[in-house]
Design a protein around this motif. Structure first.
Motif, short mmCIF file in Angstrom:
data_model
loop_
_atom_site.label_atom_id
_atom_site.label_comp_id
_atom_site.label_asym_id
_atom_site.label_seq_id
_atom_site.Cartn_x
_atom_site.Cartn_y
_atom_site.Cartn_z
N ALA A 137 0.85 -1.02 -0.10
CA ALA A 137 -0.03 -0.08 0.26
C ALA A 137 1.01 1.26 0.02
O ALA A 137 0.42 2.18 -0.63
CB ALA A 137 -0.87 0.08 1.11
N ARG A 138 2.07 1.03 0.38
CA ARG A 138 2.74 2.42 0.69
C ARG A 138 3.30 2.72 -0.78
O ARG A 138 4.13 3.68 -0.92
CB ARG A 138 3.89 1.97 1.75
N ASP A 139 3.54 1.89 -1.80
CA ASP A 139 3.93 2.10 -3.02
C ASP A 139 2.90 3.01 -3.76
O ASP A 139 1.76 2.39 -4.04
CB ASP A 139 4.23 0.56 -3.65
N PRO A 140 3.42 4.18 -4.39
CA PRO A 140 2.19 5.13 -5.13
C PRO A 140 2.00 4.26 -6.42
O PRO A 140 0.74 4.67 -6.74
CB PRO A 140 3.21 6.20 -5.29
N GLY A 141 2.46 3.57 -6.87
CA GLY A 141 2.29 2.70 -8.01
C GLY A 141 1.17 1.76 -7.85
O GLY A 141 0.47 1.10 -8.80
N THR A 142 0.98 1.17 -6.72
CA THR A 142 0.04 0.02 -6.17
C THR A 142 -1.32 0.65 -6.60
O THR A 142 -1.71 1.36 -5.99
CB THR A 142 0.30 -0.39 -4.97
N PHE A 143 -1.98 -0.34 -7.16
CA PHE A 143 -3.49 -0.19 -7.20
C PHE A 143 -4.27 -1.36 -6.36
O PHE A 143 -5.28 -0.91 -5.81
CB PHE A 143 -3.99 -0.41 -8.34
#
Length: 90
Positions: free
Chosen positions: A22-28
């Motif tokens: 969740a902390r990765d901005p590219g994650t959906f």
């Protein structure tokens, strides 16, 4: 009219969804809350393939950080509207 074009577009879109922390901005699609939820959801997807036709079932990357419970997107078609797959929130 056929819903095939919609199924194709949704399948393509689901394949583009990034599963990860969740902390990765590219994650959906982030992790589910706990192992119990992970097991319930993956069992629902597994058993749904017996009663409905899978249009898409993704895979979670093997390189995800340890400790998370990741469930990739799954799309089903021709689902019986009386089935739990249709009526229950997963």
């Amino acid at each position: 009219t056929s819903y095939e074009p919609l199924v194709e577009r949704l399948t393509e879109a689901a394949g583009d969804l990034i599963v990860g922390p969740a902390r990765d901005p590219g994650t959906f699609v982030g992790p589910v809350i706990d192992r119990t939820s992970f097991e319930r959801i993956t069992e629902t997807v597994r058993s749904a393939t017996a009663s409905a036709r899978a249009a898409y079932v993704g895979t979670a990357p093997a390189t995800l950080p340890a400790g998370g419970y990741y469930v990739p997107p799954a799309l089903f078609r021709d689902v019986d509207t009386a089935s739990a797959l249709w009526t229950d929130e997963i």
